[in-house]
Design a protein around this motif. Sequence first.
Motif, PDB file in Angstrom:
ATOM      1  N   PHE A  33      35.041  36.600  30.592  1.00  0.00           N
ATOM      2  CA  PHE A  33      35.501  36.596  31.977  1.00  0.00           C
ATOM      3  C   PHE A  33      37.018  36.523  31.940  1.00  0.00           C
ATOM      4  CE2 PHE A  33      31.217  34.964  32.470  1.00  0.00           C
ATOM      5  CZ  PHE A  33      30.782  35.548  33.658  1.00  0.00           C
ATOM      6  N   THR A  34      37.695  37.526  32.463  1.00  0.00           N
ATOM      7  CA  THR A  34      39.154  37.529  32.457  1.00  0.00           C
ATOM      8  C   THR A  34      39.676  37.763  33.869  1.00  0.00           C
ATOM      9  OG1 THR A  34      39.289  39.897  31.999  1.00  0.00           O
ATOM     10  CG2 THR A  34      39.240  38.437  30.097  1.00  0.00           C
ATOM     11  N   LYS A  41      36.991  32.790  37.901  1.00  0.00           N
ATOM     12  CA  LYS A  41      36.349  32.801  36.567  1.00  0.00           C
ATOM     13  C   LYS A  41      35.501  31.543  36.360  1.00  0.00           C
ATOM     14  CE  LYS A  41      40.298  33.112  34.526  1.00  0.00           C
ATOM     15  NZ  LYS A  41      41.166  33.128  35.694  1.00  0.00           N
ATOM     16  N   HIS A  44      32.312  31.551  38.461  1.00  0.00           N
ATOM     17  CA  HIS A  44      31.250  32.390  37.905  1.00  0.00           C
ATOM     18  C   HIS A  44      30.533  31.675  36.753  1.00  0.00           C
ATOM     19  CE1 HIS A  44      33.481  35.525  40.094  1.00  0.00           C
ATOM     20  NE2 HIS A  44      32.277  36.057  40.234  1.00  0.00           N
TER      21      HIS A  44
END
Length: 108
Positions: A33-34, A41, A44
């Motif tokens: 995740f970026t 991020k 999530h």
Amino acid sequence: MAGVLITKIFIKDFKRIEEETIRIAPGGNVVSFTGPTGHGKTSHLDAVFQLLTGIDPLDIRPGAEKAELKGTLSDGSEIRRTHDGHNAKLEVKRGLSGETIGGKEFLK
């Protein structure tokens, strides 16, 4: 023997996320995740964690009636959790048959 993987997660009214679906293509051991600071991020990752452990009522998006998390697994099974601030619900459907193998409401 390969384990079961999360291939899709649906997030609704969780933290600052109004509604989003993330698809994860199996094919490796790492999911990345970026993004810039403050773009969700951690939210999530929290959604993935709480899909497996239960939704914290404090993480229901402000102004929403309930939060919903639904994960689709690589074997076709689904895990669905909801929380309306008072009641939490868990539903698990097995594989492609869609047979419900667990459903429980919890008072919190």
